[in-house]
Motif scaffolding. Structure first.
Motif, PDB file in Angstrom:
ATOM      1  N   ASP A   9      -5.727   0.002   5.950  1.00 21.91           N
ATOM      2  CA  ASP A   9      -6.929  -0.057   5.126  1.00 21.91           C
ATOM      3  C   ASP A   9      -6.691   0.643   3.793  1.00 21.91           C
ATOM      4  N   ARG A  10      -5.857   1.694   3.814  1.00 25.53           N
ATOM      5  CA  ARG A  10      -5.578   2.463   2.606  1.00 25.53           C
ATOM      6  C   ARG A  10      -4.089   2.748   2.524  1.00 25.53           C
ATOM      7  N   LEU A  11      -3.506   2.604   1.336  1.00 26.65           N
ATOM      8  CA  LEU A  11      -2.078   2.816   1.139  1.00 26.65           C
ATOM      9  C   LEU A  11      -1.838   3.394  -0.242  1.00 26.65           C
ATOM     10  N   SER A  12      -0.892   4.339  -0.334  1.00 23.27           N
ATOM     11  CA  SER A  12      -0.574   4.992  -1.599  1.00 23.27           C
ATOM     12  C   SER A  12       0.929   4.955  -1.851  1.00 23.27           C
ATOM     13  N   THR A  13       1.318   4.870  -3.120  1.00 21.31           N
ATOM     14  CA  THR A  13       2.738   4.917  -3.475  1.00 21.31           C
ATOM     15  C   THR A  13       3.230   6.353  -3.647  1.00 21.31           C
ATOM     16  N   ASP A  14       2.325   7.319  -3.670  1.00 20.99           N
ATOM     17  CA  ASP A  14       2.683   8.735  -3.845  1.00 20.99           C
ATOM     18  C   ASP A  14       3.188   9.318  -2.525  1.00 20.99           C
ATOM     19  N   PRO A  15       4.455   9.787  -2.476  1.00 19.95           N
ATOM     20  CA  PRO A  15       5.008  10.325  -1.223  1.00 19.95           C
ATOM     21  C   PRO A  15       4.269  11.564  -0.699  1.00 19.95           C
ATOM     22  N   ARG A  16       3.520  12.249  -1.540  1.00 19.60           N
ATOM     23  CA  ARG A  16       2.784  13.444  -1.093  1.00 19.60           C
ATOM     24  C   ARG A  16       1.459  13.099  -0.430  1.00 19.60           C
ATOM     25  N   SER A  17       1.040  11.840  -0.533  1.00 17.94           N
ATOM     26  CA  SER A  17      -0.244  11.411   0.028  1.00 17.94           C
ATOM     27  C   SER A  17      -0.132  11.172   1.533  1.00 17.94           C
ATOM     28  N   ASN A  64       2.505  13.401 -13.005  1.00 15.38           N
ATOM     29  CA  ASN A  64       2.155  12.202 -12.242  1.00 15.38           C
ATOM     30  C   ASN A  64       1.512  11.169 -13.171  1.00 15.38           C
ATOM     31  N   PRO A  65       1.623   9.886 -12.836  1.00 17.38           N
ATOM     32  CA  PRO A  65       0.986   8.865 -13.683  1.00 17.38           C
ATOM     33  C   PRO A  65      -0.537   9.070 -13.738  1.00 17.38           C
ATOM     34  N   LEU A  66      -1.093   8.909 -14.903  1.00 17.53           N
ATOM     35  CA  LEU A  66      -2.542   8.986 -15.078  1.00 17.53           C
ATOM     36  C   LEU A  66      -3.129   7.685 -14.546  1.00 17.53           C
ATOM     37  N   THR A  67      -4.140   7.782 -13.685  1.00 19.93           N
ATOM     38  CA  THR A  67      -4.700   6.582 -13.062  1.00 19.93           C
ATOM     39  C   THR A  67      -6.191   6.470 -13.323  1.00 19.93           C
ATOM     40  N   ILE A  68      -6.680   5.256 -13.147  1.00 19.25           N
ATOM     41  CA  ILE A  68      -8.111   4.989 -13.245  1.00 19.25           C
ATOM     42  C   ILE A  68      -8.508   4.209 -11.991  1.00 19.25           C
ATOM     43  N   LYS A  69      -9.700   4.490 -11.483  1.00 18.73           N
ATOM     44  CA  LYS A  69     -10.194   3.848 -10.260  1.00 18.73           C
ATOM     45  C   LYS A  69     -11.069   2.664 -10.642  1.00 18.73           C
ATOM     46  N   LEU A  70     -10.718   1.483 -10.110  1.00 15.41           N
ATOM     47  CA  LEU A  70     -11.485   0.268 -10.373  1.00 15.41           C
ATOM     48  C   LEU A  70     -12.136  -0.220  -9.085  1.00 15.41           C
ATOM     49  N   GLN A  71     -13.404  -0.599  -9.145  1.00 18.81           N
ATOM     50  CA  GLN A  71     -14.146  -1.103  -7.989  1.00 18.81           C
ATOM     51  C   GLN A  71     -14.077  -2.628  -7.966  1.00 18.81           C
ATOM     52  N   GLY A  72     -13.950  -3.199  -6.764  1.00 18.96           N
ATOM     53  CA  GLY A  72     -13.940  -4.655  -6.642  1.00 18.96           C
ATOM     54  C   GLY A  72     -13.384  -5.079  -5.296  1.00 18.96           C
ATOM     55  N   THR A  73     -13.020  -6.355  -5.197  1.00 13.90           N
ATOM     56  CA  THR A  73     -12.487  -6.930  -3.963  1.00 13.90           C
ATOM     57  C   THR A  73     -10.973  -6.730  -3.922  1.00 13.90           C
ATOM     58  N   VAL A  74     -10.493  -6.076  -2.854  1.00 14.38           N
ATOM     59  CA  VAL A  74      -9.069  -5.768  -2.707  1.00 14.38           C
ATOM     60  C   VAL A  74      -8.483  -6.621  -1.586  1.00 14.38           C
ATOM     61  N   GLU A  75      -7.408  -7.351  -1.881  1.00 16.82           N
ATOM     62  CA  GLU A  75      -6.725  -8.186  -0.884  1.00 16.82           C
ATOM     63  C   GLU A  75      -5.237  -7.839  -0.869  1.00 16.82           C
ATOM     64  N   PRO A  76      -4.806  -6.963   0.052  1.00 15.59           N
ATOM     65  CA  PRO A  76      -3.368  -6.672   0.141  1.00 15.59           C
ATOM     66  C   PRO A  76      -2.640  -7.738   0.950  1.00 15.59           C
ATOM     67  N   TYR A  77      -1.367  -7.942   0.642  1.00 16.25           N
ATOM     68  CA  TYR A  77      -0.542  -8.882   1.400  1.00 16.25           C
ATOM     69  C   TYR A  77       0.905  -8.454   1.294  1.00 16.25           C
ATOM     70  N   LEU A  78       1.728  -8.918   2.237  1.00 16.01           N
ATOM     71  CA  LEU A  78       3.161  -8.608   2.214  1.00 16.01           C
ATOM     72  C   LEU A  78       3.881  -9.644   1.378  1.00 16.01           C
ATOM     73  N   ARG A  79       4.697  -9.183   0.430  1.00  9.50           N
ATOM     74  CA  ARG A  79       5.468 -10.103  -0.398  1.00  9.50           C
ATOM     75  C   ARG A  79       6.653 -10.657   0.383  1.00  9.50           C
ATOM     76  N   ASP A  80       7.231  -9.833   1.267  1.00 12.53           N
ATOM     77  CA  ASP A  80       8.385 -10.239   2.063  1.00 12.53           C
ATOM     78  C   ASP A  80       7.998 -10.181   3.533  1.00 12.53           C
ATOM     79  N   PRO A  81       7.481 -11.262   4.127  1.00 11.52           N
ATOM     80  CA  PRO A  81       6.991 -11.228   5.500  1.00 11.52           C
ATOM     81  C   PRO A  81       8.075 -11.003   6.559  1.00 11.52           C
ATOM     82  N   ALA A  82       9.358 -11.150   6.198  1.00  6.12           N
ATOM     83  CA  ALA A  82      10.436 -10.994   7.184  1.00  6.12           C
ATOM     84  C   ALA A  82      10.644  -9.556   7.598  1.00  6.12           C
TER      85      ALA A  82
END
Length: 82
Positions: A9-17, A64-82
Motif C-alpha cells: 500500500d505504501r512504498l518509499s525509495t529512502d532506505p531509512r524509511s 535529501n531531495p526536496l519533495t512535494i506531496k500531491l493528492q490523487g489516484t495512485v496506481e503502482p505496477y511492476l515494470r519487470d513482472p519476471a
C-alpha cells in the motif's frame, strides 16, 4: 496490471524509511498518478491517495531531495513482472 495486489500500500525509495523494500524497488515499480506516468516519485500511498515527488535537483539541509506531496489516484505496477 495483475501484479497490483502484490504491491504494498505504501512504498518509499529512502532506505531509512520503514516503508523501503530494496528487492521490490530493484524489480522496478512504476507509478501512474491521475492517469499519467510519473518517474520522479520518492514515495507513494495508495490508500491515502498521495505521492511524494522530487522538486528538481533541490536538496534539503540534510542532503535529501526536496519533495512535494500531491493528492490523487495512485496506481503502482511492476515494470519487470519476471
Amino acid at each position: 496490471m495483475s501484479d497490483t495486489p502484490t504491491l504494498p500500500d505504501r512504498l518509499s525509495t529512502d532506505p531509512r524509511s520503514p516503508f523501503h523494500d530494496a528487492a521490490l524497488l530493484q524489480r522496478g515499480v512504476g507509478i501512474r498518478f491521475n492517469g499519467a506516468e510519473k518517474t520522479n516519485v520518492e514515495e507513494y500511498c495508495v490508500s491515502e491517495g498521495w505521492v511524494r515527488v522530487a522538486v528538481g535537483k533541490t536538496l534539503d539541509r540534510k542532503g535529501n531531495p526536496l519533495t512535494i506531496k500531491l493528492q490523487g489516484t495512485v496506481e503502482p505496477y511492476l515494470r519487470d513482472p519476471a
